[in-house]
Design a protein around this motif. Structure first.
Motif, PDB file in Angstrom:
ATOM      1  N   ILE A   1      22.629  21.268 -17.603  1.00 41.44           N
ATOM      2  CA  ILE A   1      23.005  20.082 -18.270  1.00 41.44           C
ATOM      3  C   ILE A   1      22.139  18.934 -17.447  1.00 41.44           C
ATOM      4  N   ALA A   2      21.868  19.016 -16.140  1.00 39.71           N
ATOM      5  CA  ALA A   2      21.123  17.764 -15.476  1.00 39.71           C
ATOM      6  C   ALA A   2      19.745  17.812 -16.041  1.00 39.71           C
ATOM      7  N   LYS A   3      19.318  18.991 -16.528  1.00 42.61           N
ATOM      8  CA  LYS A   3      17.766  19.004 -16.906  1.00 42.61           C
ATOM      9  C   LYS A   3      17.801  18.366 -18.336  1.00 42.61           C
ATOM     10  N   ALA A   4      18.813  18.864 -19.046  1.00 42.17           N
ATOM     11  CA  ALA A   4      18.589  18.175 -20.688  1.00 42.17           C
ATOM     12  C   ALA A   4      18.929  16.895 -20.507  1.00 42.17           C
ATOM     13  N   PHE A   5      19.738  16.254 -19.519  1.00 44.46           N
ATOM     14  CA  PHE A   5      19.752  14.790 -19.585  1.00 44.46           C
ATOM     15  C   PHE A   5      18.836  13.935 -18.702  1.00 44.46           C
ATOM     16  N   GLY A   6      17.803  14.863 -18.027  1.00 43.92           N
ATOM     17  CA  GLY A   6      16.663  14.287 -17.231  1.00 43.92           C
ATOM     18  C   GLY A   6      17.481  13.463 -15.933  1.00 43.92           C
ATOM     19  N   VAL A   7      18.304  13.937 -15.482  1.00 49.41           N
ATOM     20  CA  VAL A   7      18.886  13.523 -14.275  1.00 49.41           C
ATOM     21  C   VAL A   7      18.877  14.614 -13.022  1.00 49.41           C
ATOM     22  N   PRO A   8      18.997  14.073 -11.816  1.00 50.21           N
ATOM     23  CA  PRO A   8      19.256  15.110 -10.877  1.00 50.21           C
ATOM     24  C   PRO A   8      20.716  15.476 -10.833  1.00 50.21           C
ATOM     25  N   ILE A   9      21.101  16.691 -10.257  1.00 50.67           N
ATOM     26  CA  ILE A   9      22.318  17.044 -10.611  1.00 50.67           C
ATOM     27  C   ILE A   9      23.400  16.283  -9.780  1.00 50.67           C
TER      28      ILE A   9
END
Length: 91
Positions: free
Chosen positions: A69-77
């Motif tokens: 999910i973090a990767k999909a949104f381009g944010v750190p976990i």
């Protein structure tokens, strides 16, 4: 509540419920902030509708799911987990 050197498993279960609720809320917030519909997540990121709906209702229950999910949104976990545990008392 900590009892000596043992962790109360009921407290851990409650903390886990709070963690799931928090991540569910953050997933929905991030998706909406980006103007994405559930269908966009399916098409762009390859999620199945029912999986994403479940994540937004129940939260992500695995580290692998959080990373995806973090990767999909381009944010750190840490964006997904920020604030989790703020309510915990010091042992």
């Amino acid at each position: 509540m900590h009892t000596g050197s043992f962790v109360d498993t009921q407290d851990v279960a409650e903390d886990y419920k709070a963690f799931l609720a928090h991540t569910a809320k953050r997933i929905k917030e991030l998706r909406r902030a980006r103007g994405l519909k559930l269908r966009d997540m399916v098409v762009v990121h390859g999620y199945h509708d029912s999986n994403l709906i479940r994540m937004e209702r129940e939260g992500v229950g695995s580290v692998q799911g959080l990373l995806r999910i973090a990767k999909a949104f381009g944010v750190p976990i840490t964006t997904l987990t920020a604030g989790v545990g703020d309510h915990f008392a010091e042992p």
